[in-house]
Design a protein around this motif. Structure first.
Motif, PDB file in Angstrom:
ATOM      1  N   THR A  61       8.263  -3.590   4.335  1.00 25.56           N
ATOM      2  CA  THR A  61       7.971  -3.914   2.883  1.00 25.56           C
ATOM      3  C   THR A  61       6.652  -3.502   2.635  1.00 25.56           C
ATOM      4  O   THR A  61       5.412  -3.696   1.630  1.00 25.56           O
ATOM      5  N   GLN A  62       5.805  -4.717   3.824  1.00 20.83           N
ATOM      6  CA  GLN A  62       4.337  -4.143   3.642  1.00 20.83           C
ATOM      7  C   GLN A  62       3.776  -3.007   3.070  1.00 20.83           C
ATOM      8  O   GLN A  62       3.058  -3.321   1.954  1.00 20.83           O
ATOM      9  N   TYR A  66       2.031  -1.363  -0.271  1.00 17.76           N
ATOM     10  CA  TYR A  66       0.898  -0.947  -0.061  1.00 17.76           C
ATOM     11  C   TYR A  66       0.095   0.952  -1.017  1.00 17.76           C
ATOM     12  O   TYR A  66      -0.067   1.026  -1.931  1.00 17.76           O
ATOM     13  N   ALA A  67       1.992   1.498  -0.894  1.00 19.10           N
ATOM     14  CA  ALA A  67       1.788   2.232  -1.363  1.00 19.10           C
ATOM     15  C   ALA A  67       2.019   2.878  -2.653  1.00 19.10           C
ATOM     16  O   ALA A  67       1.948   3.166  -2.936  1.00 19.10           O
ATOM     17  N   ALA A  68       2.961   1.095  -3.187  1.00 16.37           N
ATOM     18  CA  ALA A  68       2.963   1.140  -4.562  1.00 16.37           C
ATOM     19  C   ALA A  68       2.094   0.716  -5.198  1.00 16.37           C
ATOM     20  O   ALA A  68       0.952   1.717  -6.031  1.00 16.37           O
ATOM     21  N   LEU A  69       0.908   0.283  -4.912  1.00 10.29           N
ATOM     22  CA  LEU A  69      -0.261  -0.481  -4.933  1.00 10.29           C
ATOM     23  C   LEU A  69      -1.724   0.978  -5.044  1.00 10.29           C
ATOM     24  O   LEU A  69      -2.355   0.846  -6.000  1.00 10.29           O
ATOM     25  N   ARG A  86      -3.443   6.779   2.932  1.00 12.47           N
ATOM     26  CA  ARG A  86      -2.251   7.405   3.462  1.00 12.47           C
ATOM     27  C   ARG A  86      -1.506   6.845   4.341  1.00 12.47           C
ATOM     28  O   ARG A  86      -0.242   6.959   3.911  1.00 12.47           O
ATOM     29  N   ALA A  87      -2.450   6.719   5.239  1.00 15.73           N
ATOM     30  CA  ALA A  87      -1.503   6.629   6.915  1.00 15.73           C
ATOM     31  C   ALA A  87      -0.938   4.712   6.692  1.00 15.73           C
ATOM     32  O   ALA A  87      -0.398   5.092   7.856  1.00 15.73           O
ATOM     33  N   ARG A  88      -1.981   4.179   5.491  1.00 15.08           N
ATOM     34  CA  ARG A  88      -1.204   2.502   5.723  1.00 15.08           C
ATOM     35  C   ARG A  88      -0.022   2.752   4.482  1.00 15.08           C
ATOM     36  O   ARG A  88       1.034   1.721   5.063  1.00 15.08           O
ATOM     37  N   MET A  89       0.146   3.814   4.218  1.00  6.41           N
ATOM     38  CA  MET A  89       1.766   4.446   3.096  1.00  6.41           C
ATOM     39  C   MET A  89       2.898   4.369   4.452  1.00  6.41           C
ATOM     40  O   MET A  89       2.980   4.330   5.414  1.00  6.41           O
TER      41      MET A  89
END
Length: 199
Positions: A61-62, A66-69, A86-89
């Motif tokens: 979910t996080q 983050y991807a949406a942000l 991108r790696a955090r998405m």
């Protein structure tokens, strides 16, 4: 890879925490009643599995949030998404990779136990039981399946993390719907107040 390793580390830390809880508290409730011991074992084992699923779900979910942000910043401000961002998405494979990477130490110990045969050395058995203490109570009921059970437990843990992570997009979509509903309700309340003032 750094983000996956961090995710795997938190997953392993969660399991070690649950193991400590099991060794310190759960075993103290075990008594002379066999049915109570079985019930406690089953309930706690299910709680551990649920915790691993929830851990994956929260991270999924996080990552969706983050991807949406990042996508919003890219769309509205022309922000170029970096490789680190991108790696955090959210990526479906991340949950599976982190789950199995986090359980790698347990899997390694379990593989050694399986390689030792039906009666692994005491030291190996001790290491397995300590590393998998979160489901320690099950061992006394599956002696006929040992040492293969040692190998199954960390695999199941890893799968739970992956399954939970895969549900991240649905949870994020649900949160978005709830936020939109709350905003609409707030606008209605503001509109009603304004209408009362002008009346």
């Amino acid at each position: 890879m750094k983000d996956i390793a961090k995710f795997a580390g938190t997953t392993l830390l969660l399991l070690l925490t649950l193991t400590l809880v099991s060794l310190v508290f759960i075993q103290s409730f075990m008594g002379d009643y066999e049915w109570l011991n079985i019930a406690l074992t089953v309930v706690y084992s299910l709680a551990v599995l649920a915790a691993m699923v929830y851990d994956g779900l929260q991270r999924g979910t996080q990552d969706c949030k983050y991807a949406a942000l990042m996508e919003r910043q890219q769309r509205e401000r022309g922000h170029e998404i970096t490789a680190a961002e991108r790696a955090r998405m959210y990526r479906p494979a991340k949950g599976w990779a982190a789950g199995f990477l986090g359980m790698a130490p347990l899997l390694l110990i379990a593989v050694v136990a399986v390689a030792c045969g039906q009666e692994p050395p005491v030291l190996v058995t001790l290491c397995v039981r300590i590393s998998q203490g979160a489901v320690l109570g099950i061992f006394q009921y599956v002696d006929g399946l040992l040492p293969w059970f040692y190998l199954a437990a960390p695999v199941v843990f890893a799968l739970c993390v992956g399954i939970g992570y895969m549900a991240g997009p649905k949870m994020w979509a649900r949160q978005v719907r709830m936020m939109e509903k709350a905003k609409k309700e707030k606008r209605r309340r503001v509109a009603r107040r304004r209408k009362k003032k002008t009346a």
